[in-house]
Write a protein that holds these residues in place. Structure first.
Motif, PDB file in Angstrom:
ATOM      1  N   ILE A  73      11.101  41.845   2.135  1.00 27.04           N
ATOM      2  CA  ILE A  73      10.690  40.455   1.855  1.00 27.04           C
ATOM      3  C   ILE A  73       9.274  40.223   2.379  1.00 27.04           C
ATOM      4  O   ILE A  73       8.422  39.655   1.714  1.00 27.04           O
ATOM      5  N   LYS A  74       9.033  40.731   3.587  1.00 30.85           N
ATOM      6  CA  LYS A  74       7.708  40.540   4.198  1.00 30.85           C
ATOM      7  C   LYS A  74       6.608  41.115   3.291  1.00 30.85           C
ATOM      8  O   LYS A  74       5.593  40.477   3.034  1.00 30.85           O
ATOM      9  N   LYS A  75       6.869  42.333   2.819  1.00 26.91           N
ATOM     10  CA  LYS A  75       5.898  42.999   1.961  1.00 26.91           C
ATOM     11  C   LYS A  75       5.688  42.196   0.667  1.00 26.91           C
ATOM     12  O   LYS A  75       4.565  41.983   0.229  1.00 26.91           O
ATOM     13  N   TYR A  76       6.783  41.730   0.087  1.00 31.98           N
ATOM     14  CA  TYR A  76       6.715  41.025  -1.197  1.00 31.98           C
ATOM     15  C   TYR A  76       5.976  39.695  -1.069  1.00 31.98           C
ATOM     16  O   TYR A  76       5.116  39.380  -1.889  1.00 31.98           O
ATOM     17  N   VAL A  77       6.310  38.930  -0.034  1.00 30.06           N
ATOM     18  CA  VAL A  77       5.668  37.606   0.083  1.00 30.06           C
ATOM     19  C   VAL A  77       4.177  37.751   0.384  1.00 30.06           C
ATOM     20  O   VAL A  77       3.369  36.958  -0.071  1.00 30.06           O
ATOM     21  N   THR A  78       3.825  38.790   1.120  1.00 32.24           N
ATOM     22  CA  THR A  78       2.411  38.993   1.436  1.00 32.24           C
ATOM     23  C   THR A  78       1.659  39.477   0.191  1.00 32.24           C
ATOM     24  O   THR A  78       0.629  38.910  -0.174  1.00 32.24           O
ATOM     25  N   ALA A  79       2.201  40.494  -0.464  1.00 33.78           N
ATOM     26  CA  ALA A  79       1.497  41.074  -1.613  1.00 33.78           C
ATOM     27  C   ALA A  79       1.363  40.087  -2.767  1.00 33.78           C
ATOM     28  O   ALA A  79       0.379  40.107  -3.490  1.00 33.78           O
ATOM     29  N   ASN A  80       2.366  39.214  -2.923  1.00 33.29           N
ATOM     30  CA  ASN A  80       2.356  38.316  -4.086  1.00 33.29           C
ATOM     31  C   ASN A  80       1.993  36.875  -3.731  1.00 33.29           C
ATOM     32  O   ASN A  80       2.130  35.979  -4.555  1.00 33.29           O
ATOM     33  N   LYS A  81       1.583  36.665  -2.493  1.00 33.54           N
ATOM     34  CA  LYS A  81       1.202  35.309  -2.036  1.00 33.54           C
ATOM     35  C   LYS A  81       2.237  34.262  -2.468  1.00 33.54           C
ATOM     36  O   LYS A  81       1.918  33.251  -3.101  1.00 33.54           O
ATOM     37  N   ILE A  82       3.475  34.531  -2.134  1.00 32.22           N
ATOM     38  CA  ILE A  82       4.587  33.680  -2.575  1.00 32.22           C
ATOM     39  C   ILE A  82       4.491  32.279  -1.957  1.00 32.22           C
ATOM     40  O   ILE A  82       4.237  32.130  -0.770  1.00 32.22           O
ATOM     41  N   LYS A  83       4.728  31.283  -2.786  1.00 25.63           N
ATOM     42  CA  LYS A  83       4.626  29.890  -2.325  1.00 25.63           C
ATOM     43  C   LYS A  83       5.971  29.169  -2.408  1.00 25.63           C
ATOM     44  O   LYS A  83       6.155  28.087  -1.875  1.00 25.63           O
ATOM     45  N   GLU A  84       6.910  29.739  -3.149  1.00 28.11           N
ATOM     46  CA  GLU A  84       8.153  29.033  -3.450  1.00 28.11           C
ATOM     47  C   GLU A  84       9.323  30.020  -3.465  1.00 28.11           C
ATOM     48  O   GLU A  84       9.178  31.099  -4.023  1.00 28.11           O
ATOM     49  N   SER A  85      10.437  29.641  -2.861  1.00 28.77           N
ATOM     50  CA  SER A  85      11.610  30.520  -2.935  1.00 28.77           C
ATOM     51  C   SER A  85      12.883  29.709  -3.084  1.00 28.77           C
ATOM     52  O   SER A  85      13.041  28.653  -2.468  1.00 28.77           O
ATOM     53  N   VAL A  86      13.775  30.220  -3.914  1.00 25.05           N
ATOM     54  CA  VAL A  86      15.118  29.644  -3.983  1.00 25.05           C
ATOM     55  C   VAL A  86      16.007  30.462  -3.066  1.00 25.05           C
ATOM     56  O   VAL A  86      15.874  31.690  -2.995  1.00 25.05           O
ATOM     57  N   ILE A  87      16.879  29.788  -2.330  1.00 23.31           N
ATOM     58  CA  ILE A  87      17.860  30.500  -1.508  1.00 23.31           C
ATOM     59  C   ILE A  87      19.243  30.113  -1.997  1.00 23.31           C
ATOM     60  O   ILE A  87      19.583  28.924  -2.034  1.00 23.31           O
ATOM     61  N   LEU A  88      20.003  31.096  -2.406  1.00 22.73           N
ATOM     62  CA  LEU A  88      21.360  30.831  -2.887  1.00 22.73           C
ATOM     63  C   LEU A  88      22.301  30.907  -1.693  1.00 22.73           C
ATOM     64  O   LEU A  88      22.628  31.996  -1.209  1.00 22.73           O
ATOM     65  N   GLY A  89      22.715  29.758  -1.187  1.00 20.39           N
ATOM     66  CA  GLY A  89      23.632  29.708  -0.046  1.00 20.39           C
ATOM     67  C   GLY A  89      22.994  29.013   1.147  1.00 20.39           C
ATOM     68  O   GLY A  89      21.897  29.378   1.568  1.00 20.39           O
ATOM     69  N   GLY A  90      23.690  28.015   1.669  1.00 20.10           N
ATOM     70  CA  GLY A  90      23.181  27.264   2.819  1.00 20.10           C
ATOM     71  C   GLY A  90      23.993  27.539   4.069  1.00 20.10           C
ATOM     72  O   GLY A  90      24.138  26.675   4.933  1.00 20.10           O
ATOM     73  N   GLY A  91      24.541  28.759   4.175  1.00 19.52           N
ATOM     74  CA  GLY A  91      25.261  29.146   5.398  1.00 19.52           C
ATOM     75  C   GLY A  91      24.280  29.691   6.427  1.00 19.52           C
ATOM     76  O   GLY A  91      23.064  29.492   6.315  1.00 19.52           O
ATOM     77  N   LEU A  92      24.807  30.416   7.422  1.00 23.79           N
ATOM     78  CA  LEU A  92      23.962  30.895   8.520  1.00 23.79           C
ATOM     79  C   LEU A  92      22.785  31.740   8.014  1.00 23.79           C
ATOM     80  O   LEU A  92      21.641  31.519   8.390  1.00 23.79           O
ATOM     81  N   ILE A  93      23.088  32.700   7.120  1.00 19.07           N
ATOM     82  CA  ILE A  93      22.025  33.609   6.672  1.00 19.07           C
ATOM     83  C   ILE A  93      21.018  32.867   5.794  1.00 19.07           C
ATOM     84  O   ILE A  93      19.807  33.076   5.895  1.00 19.07           O
ATOM     85  N   GLY A  94      21.511  31.931   4.961  1.00 16.42           N
ATOM     86  CA  GLY A  94      20.613  31.123   4.139  1.00 16.42           C
ATOM     87  C   GLY A  94      19.673  30.302   5.019  1.00 16.42           C
ATOM     88  O   GLY A  94      18.466  30.242   4.777  1.00 16.42           O
TER      89      GLY A  94
END
Ligand SMILES: Cc1cc2nc3c(=O)[nH]c(=O)nc-3n(C[C@H](O)[C@H](O)[C@H](O)COP(=O)(O)OP(=O)(O)OC[C@H]3O[C@@H](n4cnc5c(N)ncnc54)[C@H](O)[C@@H]3O)c2cc1C
Length: 479
Positions: free
Chosen positions: A180-201
């Motif tokens: 994830i770290k590599k992807y968000v840095t390389a693609n300058k990610i600004k927005e993410s959907v998270i499926l699930g609002g439990g502990l890991i979400g």
């Protein structure tokens, strides 16, 4: 850390599958009774070890790789442990006491502890592969997708898709965190959907937000952290997300994920709303990691039950010389007297220790535990201990006391059954969490101090004298 090769296979008196909370605690447990015999630890990962609860802090850049280990390299040397990294267990042959890896290595054990943890649950979400011209949502009514009349190719998501499609992740391992770290840095990610609002979400939201990424959490139930939070606790965090231009959608699920050029471009919720996104984190919970226990065998029937591997109070399974511990096992919730999978670090450590001691010939009991969760988002800390939503308790003996300061985002909820605290939810101010978990663990009668529990100055001084004596002698501090 040498490996002893005998007739092209490895052999050890004790073999542990899992190099994490339960596995390493098991190794310590064995060494407390058997100082000499060979202990071999197998892991399908490439790291010495790391603390899973810290992978979100690693992603957020708050901790580096050097500080994420919970046992340093000397630990293996000190306890004479042989660690086999990149050993991905494919199958266990319980009759021959053999463990086989996907790349055809073999390890033979006398006694085995299965401490392979949990794996992410992948919900039945559809992937729709768009051509260059197609847009998410267009032509996407269910019958078109299913029958392919619109020409859109689709299939149900699999673990392989998560590996191969850009921008879809799970979040349970160090490898996930690195990807994830590599992807968000390389693609300058600004927005993410998270499926699930439990502990890991929530943990992934916590770290992505601190990287400046806007979050959209989609939660199937009516609130965040549904197993531990109530509506009020959830709303405190939902509002905090909105204030930061992020959002939480409860009572919603994702039915379709749109892919263009092998990359996530949008998701569609069950009610047909299309949300454009650069990234999707699937955080729908974890399940016991039992795939390498062959479904066709008698042992699988004996070992694996609804909520994981079944053990007795000595962490022994039904199969001779096989023990199990950690997130992979069924656990006794001592507050409900029910069997559950309680996937938390401290219980994995306690179970691992008991398993190891019993493998070395002691009779140490593990009596069960209860859930405990903590999060911190936008500087609002939250702790949930025990039963915070007591739906199935006799109302006659149940009391729920709460205090909510809306301006300060401070919320306290204490659940009392038959004069004993069985659950505590603290949001905004978690200073008393340790005291409350001690009162729950030790089943202290709080009948006479109920009125004091919510007071800001509630502390050790107000506790019953008999219990304070235990605290001083140390009997009451263990969890
Ligand atoms: C993001 C996140 C945050 C968390 N935060 C908290 C928290 O704040 N507090 C808390 O109490 N708990 C938290 N947890 C839960 C906690 O991390 C787990 O309860 C704990 O790690 C369980 O330990 P375990 O040893 O049973 O399994 P795991 O930690 O899952 O370790 C499993 C081990 O088995 C190995 N393994 C798995 N499959 C194979 C295979 N096929 N072959 C060989 N080796 C294999 C793995 O390499 C690993 O070493 C969190 C979990 C996650 C994912």
């Amino acid at each position: 850390m040498s490996n002893i090769l005998e007739d092209n296979h490895l052999k050890a008196k004790y073999v542990i599958i899992g190099n994490s909370a339960a596995g390493l605690s098991c190794a310590e447990g064995i060494r407390s009774g058997d100082k000499k015999a060979k202990i071999m630890i197998l892991t399908n990962e490439k790291f010495d070890n790391y603390s899973k609860p810290l992978i979100s802090y690693f992603l957020a850049g708050k901790i580096d790789l050097k500080n994420i280990f919970f046992k340093d390299h000397d630990f293996y040397k000190k306890h004479s442990l042989t660690l086999l990294k990149d050993f991905n267990v494919k199958k266990i042959n319980f009759r021959n006491k053999e463990i086989l890896s996907w790349d055809d290595k073999k390890v033979i054990y006398e006694k085995l502890c299965i401490a392979a943890g949990g794996v992410p649950i992948i919900p039945q979400v559809e992937l729709a592969f768009l051509s260059e011209k197609e847009e998410p949502g267009n032509n996407s009514n269910d019958s078109h997708i299913k029958h392919g009349r619109s020409g859109i190719k689709s299939r149900i998501i699999s673990e392989i898709d998560i590996k191969n499609i850009d921008g879809i992740f799970t979040f349970t391992t160090m490898d996930d965190s690195l990807k994830i770290k590599k992807y968000v840095t390389a693609n300058k990610i600004k927005e993410s959907v998270i499926l699930g609002g439990g502990l890991i979400g929530l943990k992934s939201a916590e770290s992505l937000l601190s990287l400046g990424i806007r979050i959209n959490i989609i939660e199937m139930s009516g609130r965040l952290l549904p197993s531990s939070f109530d509506k009020t606790a959830s709303e405190i965090y939902e509002k905090a997300f909105r204030d930061k231009k992020s959002s939480v959608s409860v009572n919603k699920t994702i039915k379709r994920v749109y892919i263009k050029n092998n990359k996530v471009v949008a998701v569609e919720t069950g009610d047909g709303k299309v949300i454009y996104t650069d990234m999707l984190v699937i955080a729908a919970g974890v399940k016991p990691n039992i795939d390498f226990i062959d479904e066709e065998t008698e042992e699988r029937k004996n070992l694996v039950f609804l909520r994981g591997i079944k053990t007795d109070k000595y962490m022994r399974t039904e199969v001779r010389d096989v023990f199990a511990a950690g997130d992979i096992v069924e656990n006794k919730n001592v507050l409900k007297n029910s069997i559950e999978n309680i996937a938390i670090w401290p219980l994995a450590v306690r179970q691992g220790m008991a398993a190891g001691q019993n493998m070395a010939g002691f009779f140490k009991e593990y009596s069960g535990g209860f859930p405990m969760n903590s999060v911190e988002i936008f500087d609002i800390p939250g702790v949930a201990i025990g039963i915070t939503n007591p739906d199935n308790f006799d109302k006659k003996h149940l009391e729920i006391i709460t205090d909510y300061n809306r301006d300060l985002n401070v919320y306290k909820k204490i659940v009392i059954f038959e004069n004993k605290i069985i659950g505590v939810l603290l949001i905004g101010n978690i200073e008393r969490a340790g005291i409350f978990s001690g009162l729950i663990t030790n089943k202290v009668n709080v009948g006479k101090i109920k009125d004091l529990l919510l007071k800001d100055d509630f502390g050790v001084i107000q506790l019953p004298a008999e219990y304070k004596k235990h605290l001083v002698t140390g009997d009451a501090v263990a969890l």
